[in-house]
Write a protein that holds these residues in place. Structure first.
Motif, mmCIF file in Angstrom:
data_model
loop_
_atom_site.group_PDB
_atom_site.id
_atom_site.type_symbol
_atom_site.label_atom_id
_atom_site.label_comp_id
_atom_site.label_asym_id
_atom_site.label_seq_id
_atom_site.Cartn_x
_atom_site.Cartn_y
_atom_site.Cartn_z
ATOM 1 N N PRO A 184 58.667 18.146 11.571
ATOM 2 C CA PRO A 184 58.427 17.970 12.793
ATOM 3 C C PRO A 184 56.911 18.269 13.756
ATOM 4 C CG PRO A 184 60.546 18.648 12.339
ATOM 5 C CD PRO A 184 59.768 18.885 11.249
ATOM 6 N N ASN A 185 56.619 17.294 14.542
ATOM 7 C CA ASN A 185 55.093 18.046 15.050
ATOM 8 C C ASN A 185 55.532 19.034 15.844
ATOM 9 O OD1 ASN A 185 52.517 17.873 15.340
ATOM 10 N ND2 ASN A 185 52.741 16.364 17.074
ATOM 11 N N PHE A 186 54.511 19.878 16.444
ATOM 12 C CA PHE A 186 54.759 20.943 17.355
ATOM 13 C C PHE A 186 53.217 21.249 17.904
ATOM 14 C CE2 PHE A 186 54.445 23.160 13.143
ATOM 15 C CZ PHE A 186 53.357 23.934 13.387
ATOM 16 N N LYS A 187 53.410 21.876 19.086
ATOM 17 C CA LYS A 187 52.190 22.624 19.637
ATOM 18 C C LYS A 187 52.466 23.980 20.296
ATOM 19 C CE LYS A 187 48.279 21.619 22.761
ATOM 20 N NZ LYS A 187 47.572 20.498 23.602
ATOM 21 N N LEU A 188 51.836 24.956 19.665
ATOM 22 C CA LEU A 188 52.409 26.137 19.679
ATOM 23 C C LEU A 188 51.135 27.155 20.115
ATOM 24 C CD1 LEU A 188 55.308 26.981 17.444
ATOM 25 C CD2 LEU A 188 55.358 26.639 19.877
ATOM 26 N N GLN A 189 51.195 28.227 20.719
ATOM 27 C CA GLN A 189 49.988 29.201 20.923
ATOM 28 C C GLN A 189 50.010 30.275 19.817
ATOM 29 O OE1 GLN A 189 50.159 31.289 24.531
ATOM 30 N NE2 GLN A 189 47.810 31.246 24.795
ATOM 31 N N ASP A 190 48.493 30.493 19.545
ATOM 32 C CA ASP A 190 48.396 31.570 18.365
ATOM 33 C C ASP A 190 48.251 32.710 19.368
ATOM 34 O OD1 ASP A 190 47.505 32.874 16.256
ATOM 35 O OD2 ASP A 190 45.293 32.287 16.677
ATOM 36 N N THR A 191 48.883 33.706 18.603
ATOM 37 C CA THR A 191 48.908 35.240 19.446
ATOM 38 C C THR A 191 47.763 35.929 19.240
ATOM 39 O OG1 THR A 191 50.053 35.919 17.536
ATOM 40 C CG2 THR A 191 51.517 35.375 19.255
ATOM 41 N N VAL A 192 46.514 35.248 18.136
ATOM 42 C CA VAL A 192 45.519 36.135 17.945
ATOM 43 C C VAL A 192 44.539 35.561 18.791
ATOM 44 C CG1 VAL A 192 43.920 36.810 16.290
ATOM 45 C CG2 VAL A 192 46.196 37.057 15.713
ATOM 46 N N SER A 193 44.093 34.306 18.556
ATOM 47 C CA SER A 193 42.997 33.539 19.249
ATOM 48 C C SER A 193 43.437 33.100 20.796
ATOM 49 C CB SER A 193 42.707 32.212 18.472
ATOM 50 O OG SER A 193 43.535 31.265 18.547
ATOM 51 N N LYS A 194 44.666 32.901 21.191
ATOM 52 C CA LYS A 194 45.408 32.588 22.278
ATOM 53 C C LYS A 194 45.065 30.968 22.370
ATOM 54 C CE LYS A 194 46.557 36.620 23.483
ATOM 55 N NZ LYS A 194 47.599 37.164 22.756
#
Length: 185
Positions: A16-26
């Motif tokens: 499944p596709n997703f779009k989430l935020q990286d906690t390191v780079s933001k």
């Protein structure tokens, strides 16, 4: 901490596709746009505090470093309820990723929709998709567990990656991942 096994998921399951935020780079990353590897993609559901994750995290980083150069991409996702488990909050995820020198994004699944879409059950829960984002492997890193004195080797995941590199069919006998259950809201 209750020991939980990963759900059996049929080989060929489409990621499944997703779009989430990286906690390191933001930065926000979308699976199909930003995260797919030329040969395949490894998606790992992990968290900061689970002893099963802590046990294998250095090997997961080694595997990612070894196989990124062969065309695989890697991404980690944490889906735990941070209100009940503040040690898994995005700021702690940032610290965990930096401490272990993650060569991959560590994404936060705040509403847990992605874990549900993948039928993830435990940490670590490892998925290997081929270049078409079809499931090729879903299982353990190796036979090592915090309590069994078997050395960590990454054998199971490394073999699955090598099978893709060698154009072999998926491994027939895939042992489920085991670890702490995902902390649902």
């Amino acid at each position: 901490m209750a020991l939980t096994e990963s759900n059996p998921i049929e080989i060929g399951f489409e990621a499944p596709n997703f779009k989430l935020q990286d906690t390191v780079s933001k930065d926000f990353f979308e699976l199909k746009k930003d995260l797919c590897g030329e040969k395949g993609t490894v998606i790992m559901f992990i968290c900061n505090h689970c002893p099963y994750v802590v046990h294998v995290i250095e090997e997961l980083v080694r595997i990612a470093n070894d196989y990124r150069v062969t065309g695989f991409s890697f991404v980690a996702i944490s889906s735990n309820d941070v209100l009940k488990y503040p040690q898994d909050s995005p700021s702690k995820m940032y610290e965990f990723a930096r401490e272990h020198d993650f060569p991959f994004p560590y994404l936060y699944d705040e509403d847990q929709k992605i874990a549900k879409a993948y039928q993830a059950m435990c940490t670590p829960d490892i998925y290997l998709f081929d270049k078409e984002l079809r499931l090729n492997y879903h299982g353990q890193v190796d036979d090592s567990r915090p309590q069994n004195n078997i050395p960590i080797s990454g054998t199971s995941l490394r073999q699955a990656l090598d099978f893709i590199l060698s154009n072999k069919s998926p491994i027939k006998n895939q042992k489920p991942a085991m670890g702490c259950g995902i902390k649902w809201k």
